[in-house]
Design a protein around this motif. Structure first.
Motif, PDB file in Angstrom:
ATOM      1  N   ALA A 138     -12.735   9.082 -12.228  1.00  0.00           N
ATOM      2  CA  ALA A 138     -13.113   9.305 -10.828  1.00  0.00           C
ATOM      3  C   ALA A 138     -12.284   8.424  -9.899  1.00  0.00           C
ATOM      4  CB  ALA A 138     -14.602   9.048 -10.632  1.00  0.00           C
ATOM      5  N   ALA A 139     -12.117   7.164 -10.259  1.00  0.00           N
ATOM      6  CA  ALA A 139     -11.315   6.260  -9.434  1.00  0.00           C
ATOM      7  C   ALA A 139      -9.856   6.708  -9.413  1.00  0.00           C
ATOM      8  CB  ALA A 139     -11.431   4.830  -9.951  1.00  0.00           C
ATOM      9  N   ALA A 140      -9.333   7.114 -10.560  1.00  0.00           N
ATOM     10  CA  ALA A 140      -7.949   7.589 -10.625  1.00  0.00           C
ATOM     11  C   ALA A 140      -7.762   8.801  -9.732  1.00  0.00           C
ATOM     12  CB  ALA A 140      -7.575   7.933 -12.062  1.00  0.00           C
ATOM     13  N   ALA A 141      -8.715   9.711  -9.752  1.00  0.00           N
ATOM     14  CA  ALA A 141      -8.612  10.921  -8.928  1.00  0.00           C
ATOM     15  C   ALA A 141      -8.542  10.570  -7.453  1.00  0.00           C
ATOM     16  CB  ALA A 141      -9.792  11.844  -9.206  1.00  0.00           C
ATOM     17  N   GLU A 142      -9.312   9.571  -7.020  1.00  0.00           N
ATOM     18  CA  GLU A 142      -9.277   9.161  -5.612  1.00  0.00           C
ATOM     19  C   GLU A 142      -7.898   8.641  -5.223  1.00  0.00           C
ATOM     20  OE1 GLU A 142     -12.405   6.456  -4.524  1.00  0.00           O
ATOM     21  OE2 GLU A 142     -13.868   7.596  -5.693  1.00  0.00           O
ATOM     22  N   TRP A 143      -7.336   7.770  -6.046  1.00  0.00           N
ATOM     23  CA  TRP A 143      -6.010   7.215  -5.746  1.00  0.00           C
ATOM     24  C   TRP A 143      -4.943   8.303  -5.762  1.00  0.00           C
ATOM     25  CZ3 TRP A 143      -4.457   2.133  -4.710  1.00  0.00           C
ATOM     26  CH2 TRP A 143      -5.476   1.194  -4.700  1.00  0.00           C
ATOM     27  N   LEU A 144      -4.992   9.182  -6.756  1.00  0.00           N
ATOM     28  CA  LEU A 144      -3.966  10.218  -6.882  1.00  0.00           C
ATOM     29  C   LEU A 144      -4.110  11.304  -5.822  1.00  0.00           C
ATOM     30  CD1 LEU A 144      -3.831  10.413 -10.761  1.00  0.00           C
ATOM     31  CD2 LEU A 144      -2.135   9.372  -9.223  1.00  0.00           C
ATOM     32  N   GLU A 145      -5.309  11.548  -5.343  1.00  0.00           N
ATOM     33  CA  GLU A 145      -5.505  12.535  -4.274  1.00  0.00           C
ATOM     34  C   GLU A 145      -4.811  12.081  -2.994  1.00  0.00           C
ATOM     35  OE1 GLU A 145      -6.593  15.879  -2.098  1.00  0.00           O
ATOM     36  OE2 GLU A 145      -6.378  15.521  -4.238  1.00  0.00           O
ATOM     37  N   VAL A 146      -4.859  10.808  -2.697  1.00  0.00           N
ATOM     38  CA  VAL A 146      -4.144  10.290  -1.518  1.00  0.00           C
ATOM     39  C   VAL A 146      -2.644  10.544  -1.679  1.00  0.00           C
ATOM     40  CG1 VAL A 146      -3.531   8.212  -0.227  1.00  0.00           C
ATOM     41  CG2 VAL A 146      -5.891   8.571  -0.960  1.00  0.00           C
ATOM     42  N   VAL A 147      -2.137  10.294  -2.868  1.00  0.00           N
ATOM     43  CA  VAL A 147      -0.708  10.536  -3.138  1.00  0.00           C
ATOM     44  C   VAL A 147      -0.392  12.009  -2.963  1.00  0.00           C
ATOM     45  CG1 VAL A 147       1.091  10.460  -4.904  1.00  0.00           C
ATOM     46  CG2 VAL A 147      -0.523   8.552  -4.678  1.00  0.00           C
ATOM     47  N   SER A 153       0.828  -1.216   0.000  1.00  0.00           N
ATOM     48  CA  SER A 153       0.000   0.000   0.000  1.00  0.00           C
ATOM     49  C   SER A 153       0.856   1.258   0.000  1.00  0.00           C
ATOM     50  CB  SER A 153      -0.941  -0.012   1.207  1.00  0.00           C
ATOM     51  OG  SER A 153      -0.179  -0.061   2.407  1.00  0.00           O
ATOM     52  N   THR A 154       2.048   1.156  -0.594  1.00  0.00           N
ATOM     53  CA  THR A 154       2.953   2.291  -0.628  1.00  0.00           C
ATOM     54  C   THR A 154       2.418   3.391  -1.540  1.00  0.00           C
ATOM     55  OG1 THR A 154       4.205   1.388  -2.487  1.00  0.00           O
ATOM     56  CG2 THR A 154       4.954   0.785  -0.253  1.00  0.00           C
ATOM     57  N   LEU A 155       2.891   4.593  -1.321  1.00  0.00           N
ATOM     58  CA  LEU A 155       2.457   5.713  -2.152  1.00  0.00           C
ATOM     59  C   LEU A 155       2.860   5.554  -3.619  1.00  0.00           C
ATOM     60  CD1 LEU A 155       2.945   8.594   0.400  1.00  0.00           C
ATOM     61  CD2 LEU A 155       0.786   7.639  -0.427  1.00  0.00           C
ATOM     62  N   PRO A 156       4.058   5.035  -3.919  1.00  0.00           N
ATOM     63  CA  PRO A 156       4.360   4.799  -5.335  1.00  0.00           C
ATOM     64  C   PRO A 156       3.382   3.814  -5.987  1.00  0.00           C
ATOM     65  CG  PRO A 156       6.391   4.870  -4.102  1.00  0.00           C
ATOM     66  CD  PRO A 156       5.263   4.863  -3.086  1.00  0.00           C
ATOM     67  N   THR A 157       2.963   2.795  -5.256  1.00  0.00           N
ATOM     68  CA  THR A 157       1.982   1.862  -5.811  1.00  0.00           C
ATOM     69  C   THR A 157       0.650   2.561  -6.009  1.00  0.00           C
ATOM     70  OG1 THR A 157       3.075  -0.080  -4.902  1.00  0.00           O
ATOM     71  CG2 THR A 157       0.717  -0.294  -5.403  1.00  0.00           C
ATOM     72  N   ARG A 158       0.240   3.386  -5.057  1.00  0.00           N
ATOM     73  CA  ARG A 158      -1.003   4.152  -5.215  1.00  0.00           C
ATOM     74  C   ARG A 158      -0.921   5.046  -6.451  1.00  0.00           C
ATOM     75  NH1 ARG A 158      -4.557   4.745  -0.758  1.00  0.00           N
ATOM     76  NH2 ARG A 158      -3.812   3.666   1.102  1.00  0.00           N
ATOM     77  N   TYR A 159       0.215   5.693  -6.643  1.00  0.00           N
ATOM     78  CA  TYR A 159       0.402   6.538  -7.816  1.00  0.00           C
ATOM     79  C   TYR A 159       0.275   5.706  -9.099  1.00  0.00           C
ATOM     80  CZ  TYR A 159       2.619   9.183 -11.471  1.00  0.00           C
ATOM     81  OH  TYR A 159       2.879   9.791 -12.671  1.00  0.00           O
TER      82      TYR A 159
END
Length: 75
Positions: free
Chosen positions: A52-61, A33-39
């Motif tokens: 929309a799903a991409a925005a959610e993942w990238l917002e966490v990053v 669940s690392t940030l690079p994996t989220r990115y």
């Protein structure tokens, strides 16, 4: 890049968006669940037109990362 097969980055580079997403999901289930994996998941979702799903993942990053990963997540 992932250390287990199948390598999602390789799949993505080969144009296999669905395969890359499946491989990243498998890595996530295994605990990556690392940030690079989220990115990376966010960018694959963008390529799959799941905005929309991409925005959610990238917002966490964007909120949690620093350095290069954060800078990339802002785009």
């Amino acid at each position: 890049s992932c250390t287990r097969e199948p390598d999602p980055a390789v799949r993505f580079a080969e144009g296999d968006v669905r395969g890359a997403l499946d491989a990243y999901r498998a890595a996530w289930v295994r605990g990556d669940s690392t940030l690079p994996t989220r990115y990376n998941v966010g960018t694959v979702l963008l390529a799959a037109d799941s905005l929309a799903a991409a925005a959610e993942w990238l917002e966490v990053v964007r909120r949690q990362a620093d350095g290069e990963v954060r800078a990339r997540g802002r785009f």
